[in-house]
Design a protein around this motif. Structure first.
Motif, mmCIF file in Angstrom:
data_model
loop_
_atom_site.group_PDB
_atom_site.id
_atom_site.type_symbol
_atom_site.label_atom_id
_atom_site.label_comp_id
_atom_site.label_asym_id
_atom_site.label_seq_id
_atom_site.Cartn_x
_atom_site.Cartn_y
_atom_site.Cartn_z
ATOM 1 N N GLY A 1 -27.835 -12.586 -28.578
ATOM 2 C CA GLY A 1 -26.409 -12.797 -28.827
ATOM 3 C C GLY A 1 -25.703 -11.520 -29.220
ATOM 4 N N ASN A 2 -26.330 -10.756 -30.102
ATOM 5 C CA ASN A 2 -25.706 -9.516 -30.564
ATOM 6 C C ASN A 2 -25.755 -8.414 -29.516
ATOM 7 N N SER A 3 -26.686 -8.500 -28.584
ATOM 8 C CA SER A 3 -26.826 -7.460 -27.563
ATOM 9 C C SER A 3 -25.751 -7.555 -26.489
ATOM 10 N N ALA A 4 -25.151 -8.728 -26.350
ATOM 11 C CA ALA A 4 -24.196 -8.934 -25.259
ATOM 12 C C ALA A 4 -23.059 -7.918 -25.307
ATOM 13 N N LEU A 5 -22.442 -7.741 -26.482
ATOM 14 C CA LEU A 5 -21.313 -6.818 -26.596
ATOM 15 C C LEU A 5 -21.765 -5.374 -26.408
ATOM 16 N N GLY A 6 -22.990 -5.044 -26.858
ATOM 17 C CA GLY A 6 -23.517 -3.695 -26.668
ATOM 18 C C GLY A 6 -23.680 -3.364 -25.196
ATOM 19 N N ILE A 7 -24.200 -4.314 -24.433
ATOM 20 C CA ILE A 7 -24.358 -4.114 -22.987
ATOM 21 C C ILE A 7 -22.994 -3.939 -22.324
ATOM 22 N N ILE A 8 -22.054 -4.780 -22.731
ATOM 23 C CA ILE A 8 -20.711 -4.719 -22.149
ATOM 24 C C ILE A 8 -20.054 -3.374 -22.454
ATOM 25 N N ASN A 9 -20.228 -2.859 -23.673
ATOM 26 C CA ASN A 9 -19.641 -1.567 -24.032
ATOM 27 C C ASN A 9 -20.236 -0.428 -23.217
ATOM 28 N N LEU A 10 -21.546 -0.504 -22.963
ATOM 29 C CA LEU A 10 -22.184 0.521 -22.134
ATOM 30 C C LEU A 10 -21.622 0.501 -20.709
ATOM 31 N N ILE A 11 -21.522 -0.701 -20.143
ATOM 32 C CA ILE A 11 -20.988 -0.821 -18.781
ATOM 33 C C ILE A 11 -19.519 -0.415 -18.752
ATOM 34 N N ASP A 12 -18.798 -0.763 -19.816
ATOM 35 C CA ASP A 12 -17.386 -0.436 -19.916
ATOM 36 C C ASP A 12 -17.180 1.080 -19.884
ATOM 37 N N THR A 13 -17.982 1.811 -20.678
ATOM 38 C CA THR A 13 -17.865 3.273 -20.696
ATOM 39 C C THR A 13 -18.199 3.857 -19.324
ATOM 40 N N LYS A 14 -19.234 3.312 -18.690
ATOM 41 C CA LYS A 14 -19.611 3.783 -17.354
ATOM 42 C C LYS A 14 -18.460 3.587 -16.363
ATOM 43 N N ILE A 15 -17.796 2.430 -16.433
ATOM 44 C CA ILE A 15 -16.702 2.147 -15.503
ATOM 45 C C ILE A 15 -15.519 3.071 -15.758
ATOM 46 N N VAL A 16 -15.157 3.253 -17.038
ATOM 47 C CA VAL A 16 -14.013 4.119 -17.362
ATOM 48 C C VAL A 16 -14.263 5.539 -16.862
ATOM 49 N N MET A 17 -15.417 6.103 -17.214
ATOM 50 C CA MET A 17 -15.727 7.471 -16.776
ATOM 51 C C MET A 17 -15.861 7.541 -15.254
ATOM 52 N N GLY A 18 -16.472 6.524 -14.649
ATOM 53 C CA GLY A 18 -16.656 6.519 -13.203
ATOM 54 C C GLY A 18 -15.349 6.421 -12.448
ATOM 55 N N ARG A 19 -14.453 5.530 -12.892
ATOM 56 C CA ARG A 19 -13.178 5.355 -12.203
ATOM 57 C C ARG A 19 -12.289 6.589 -12.345
ATOM 58 N N LEU A 20 -12.331 7.223 -13.527
ATOM 59 C CA LEU A 20 -11.538 8.439 -13.707
ATOM 60 C C LEU A 20 -11.999 9.539 -12.756
ATOM 61 N N GLN A 21 -13.313 9.593 -12.511
ATOM 62 C CA GLN A 21 -13.846 10.642 -11.639
ATOM 63 C C GLN A 21 -13.785 10.252 -10.162
ATOM 64 N N ASN A 22 -14.156 9.025 -9.842
ATOM 65 C CA ASN A 22 -14.281 8.625 -8.438
ATOM 66 C C ASN A 22 -12.971 8.154 -7.824
ATOM 67 N N ALA A 23 -12.172 7.423 -8.630
ATOM 68 C CA ALA A 23 -10.914 6.900 -8.077
ATOM 69 C C ALA A 23 -9.769 7.905 -8.231
ATOM 70 N N LEU A 24 -9.768 8.639 -9.348
ATOM 71 C CA LEU A 24 -8.680 9.595 -9.602
ATOM 72 C C LEU A 24 -9.091 11.032 -9.318
ATOM 73 N N PHE A 25 -10.364 11.242 -8.951
ATOM 74 C CA PHE A 25 -10.880 12.555 -8.538
ATOM 75 C C PHE A 25 -10.758 13.621 -9.637
ATOM 76 N N LEU A 26 -11.025 13.205 -10.882
ATOM 77 C CA LEU A 26 -11.049 14.152 -11.995
ATOM 78 C C LEU A 26 -12.446 14.723 -12.152
ATOM 79 N N THR A 27 -12.546 15.910 -12.726
ATOM 80 C CA THR A 27 -13.858 16.465 -13.056
ATOM 81 C C THR A 27 -14.421 15.729 -14.267
#
Length: 542
Positions: free
Chosen positions: A248-274
C-alpha cells in the motif's frame, strides 16, 4: 485501557510527535540553504536520487517494522521474554539481507537507475545514498523492536540525530565541493548534489551506532521459561502482517518515480531540451514542492496522536466516541491545512524569493508553481488524515486503490501537459493538484460510507475555508502595501523579506481572531492532542 497504560500511550505519542516536529524544523533549516547551494539543476539531481532511495526505503521498512512492533508488543505484554528476543534475532537477519540487496542495487545500478529517470547525471547522488539503504533497514528493525516494548525515546533520539547530520555534514560538504571547483557551473552540480545527499547517509550511520549502543546497554536480563516460536513461524507472521502494508505504501513511491521519469522525458523528447535545461525546469518545480511537503509533514503528529484513540473506541464498540475523535481530527487539520495552503498560494512568489536569496531568478520561476501547489497542500494534508481514518476502520486496501487512481491521473496529465510547449513544466503542479483532488475525493466518500455517524463535511470545512480566504486577503493586502512602501530602499530582498513577514503576521492575526470569533475550534478538539488541556486553559476555549 487502564489509566496507567493510557498515560504511557499518550506519553509515547507525545515523544514521537515532538520528535517529528523537531526533525521537520531541522529539515526546514536544511532545505532552505540546500536549495540555495544546489540551484535548479542540482535540486533535480538531489531529488532524483532521493526518490529512488525513498522507494527502496518504503519497500524495506514501511510495513515490516510495524509487524515486528506488533509481535514484540504481544510477547512483551504476555511476559514472553524468550519469544521477544527470538523475534528480534530473526528479524534483524531479514532486514540485514534487505539492506544489503538495496545498497548493492543503488551502488552498482546507479547509472541504470539514473538513466531510467531520464537523468543520467544523478548517478553520483544515487551512489552516495547507497549505504543509507542498508543502515535504514537496520534502523527500522531496531526501532520496531523498541517501540513494540512501549519505548519511543530511542526512535525519537535517533531521528533527531539523523536530521542533525544532514545539516552538520551535508550542507558543509555540498558547499565545499561547490567552491572546490571554484565555479558554480551547472556541470559541477552533480558532485555538489552527491555531497549534499551524503549527509543523509552519514545521519543513518550515526543513528545505527546510537541504537546498537542503546540496545547493548539496555538488554533485558529477565529470566523466562516460555518456549519461543521457530524462526520460520516468526518470519511468516512478519511477512503476513507487513507485506500488505508495504504494498500500500509503495504505490505512491512507484508513481512518483514514474512521474519524474515522464516529466524529465517529455521535457527532453517532446520539447527537445537538453538534460541540463530539463533539469533546471524540473528543479524549479521541485523547489516549490518542498513547501507543501514541509507543511504536510506536521500533519503526521496529529494523526499519530488522535487516530489510535479512535481505533481504541472502535474496538470497544463506542462509535459515538470514535466519531467525536474523527470529527476533531478533521477540524484540527482543517484549521491548520487550509490557511497554510491559502497563505502559500497568495504569497507564493514572495515566499520563494525570501527562501532563495541566492537564486532569485529560480525563485521567480518557482513562484507560479507554488501558487498551484499551495492549494494542493490542503489536499495532501487531507489525504494523510483520511488514509489514517480508513486504516482505523479496517479498510487498509482502500487507500491503496485511491492512491493508484490519483497517481494514474497525475501520470496521464503530466504526459499531456508537460509535453505541450505552451504549458511545459507548469503542467507538473497542475497534475499534482489534480492527483490529490482525486485521492481526497475518493477517500472522503469512503470515510462517509463507513462511518456510523455520517460526517458533515460542509460544517467541518466551511468556517475554516471562509476564515482562510479572509486571512489570505489580509496577508496579500498588507504584503502589497509594505512592499510598495519599502521598494525605494537599497535592498530589494530586504524589502520583500519585511513585507512577507508583515503579510504573514497580519494573516495570522486575522485568522486567530476569526477562529475564536467563529468558534471554529472546540475545547474537545484541542484536548484530543498531547498536552491539549494546557492549550485549552491558555486559549480559554469552551
Amino acid at each position: 485501557m487502564s489509566k496507567e497504560k493510557k498515560q504511557s500511550f499518550m506519553g509515547g505519542a507525545a515523544i514521537l510527535a515532538s520528535a517529528v516536529v523537531i526533525v521537520k524544523l531541522i529539515g526546514a533549516v536544511y532545505k532552505v540553504p540546500l536549495n540555495n547551494i544546489l540551484g535548479e539543476v542540482g535540486k533535480t539531481y538531489f531529488d532524483t536520487a532521493y526518490l529512488i532511495y525513498n522507494f527502496l526505503n518504503i519497500v524495506a521498512t514501511a510495513g515490516l517494522p510495524l509487524a515486528i512492533s506488533k509481535l514484540t508488543s504481544q510477547a512483551h505484554t504476555q511476559g514472553r521474554e524468550n519469544e521477544k528476543r527470538k523475534i528480534f534475532r530473526t528479524a534483524i537477519w531479514l532486514f540485514f539481507g534487505l539492506g544489503v540487496a538495496g545498497s548493492l542495487l543503488m551502488f552498482f545500478g546507479a547509472d541504470q537507475l539514473a538513466a531510467f529517470e531520464a537523468n543520467p547525471m544523478a548517478a553520483q547522488a544515487i551512489r552516495a545514498l547507497a549505504p543509507a539503504v542498508f543502515c535504514v533497514c537496520l534502523l527500522a528493525c531496531m526501532r520496531g523492536y523498541t517501540q513494540g516494548q512501549g519505548n519511543m525515546t530511542p526512535t525519537a533520539i535517533s531521528q533527531v540525530l539523523e536530521a542533525l547530520c544532514k545539516v552538520g555534514i551535508g550542507l558543509p560538504l555540498a558547499w565545499y565541493i561547490l567552491h572546490l571547483a571554484q565555479s558554480a557551473a551547472e556541470d559541477n552540480m552533480a558532485g555538489v548534489a552527491a555531497g549534499a545527499i551524503f549527509g543523509v547517509t552519514a545521519g543513518t550511520i550515526l543513528s545505527v551506532c546510537f541504537l546498537v549502543l542503546y540496545l547493548l546497554t539496555h538488554r533485558s536480563r529477565t529470566q523466562s521459561l516460555d518456549a519461543p516460536s521457530s524462526s520460520g513461524a516468526i518470519l511468516r507472521q512478519v511477512l503476513v502482517i507487513g507485506v500488505p502494508i508495504t504494498l500500500g505504501n509503495s504505490a505512491l513511491g512507484i508513481i512518483n518515480l514514474i512521474d519524474t521519469k515522464i516529466v524529465m522525458g517529455r521535457l527532453q523528447n517532446a520539447l527537445f531540451l537538453t538534460e541540463v535545461e530539463a533539469a533546471a525546469l524540473n528543479g524549479q518545480y521541485r523547489m516549490a514542492m518542498d513547501m507543501p511537503n514541509m507543511v504536510a509533514s506536521f500533519v503526521y503528529p496529529v494523526t499519530m496522536s488522535l487516530i489510535p484513540f479512535a481505533a481504541a473506541a472502535i474496538t470497544q464498540r463506542d462509535t459515538a466516541r470514535a466519531d467525536r475523535i474523527i470529527s476533531s481530527a478533521f477540524r484540527i487539520i482543517a484549521v491548520l491545512a487550509i490557511p497554510a495552503g491559502v497563505g502559500l498560494s497568495v504569497l507564493s512568489t514572495p515566499i520563494m524569493r525570501l527562501i532563495l536569496p541566492k537564486r532569485q531568478e529560480a525563485a521567480t520561476a518557482a513562484g507560479p508553481h507554488l501558487q498551484i501547489l499551495g492549494l494542493a497542500t490542503i489536499f495532501i494534508c487531507l489525504m494523510i488524515l483520511t488514509n489514517a481514518i480508513l486504516q482505523t476502520y479496517g479498510k487498509e486496501k482502500l487507500p491503496i486503490l485511491t492512491v493508484i487512481a490519483g497517481g494514474l491521473t497525475k501520470i496521464v496529465m503530466n504526459y499531456v501537459l508537460v509535453g505541450n510547449p505552451d504549458i511545459n513544466i507548469h503542467g507538473a503542479p497542475i497534475s499534482t493538484l489534480c492527483c490529490y483532488l482525486v485521492i481526497v475525493g475518493l477517500n472522503l466518500f469512503f470515510v462517509w460510507k463507513y462511518s456510523a455517524k455520517k460526517p458533515r463535511y460542509l460544517q467541518l470545512f466551511a468556517k475554516p475555508a471562509a476564515a482562510s480566504i479572509l486571512m489570505g486577503g489580509a496577508a496579500w493586502a498588507v504584503y502589497g502595501f509594505a512592499n510598495r512602501a519599502l521598494s525605494g530602499g537599497h535592498s530589494a530582498y530586504g524589502a520583500n523579506a519585511i513585507a512577507v513577514m508583515a503579510g504573514i503576521l497580519a494573516g495570522v492575526a486575522v485568522y486567530g481572531v476569526l477562529v475564536v470569533a467563529l468558534r471554529i475550534l472546540r475545547a474537545e478538539d484541542v484536548r484530543s492532542i498531547p498536552h491539549g488541556e494546557k492549550l485549552v486553559r491558555l486559549l480559554r476555549l469552551k
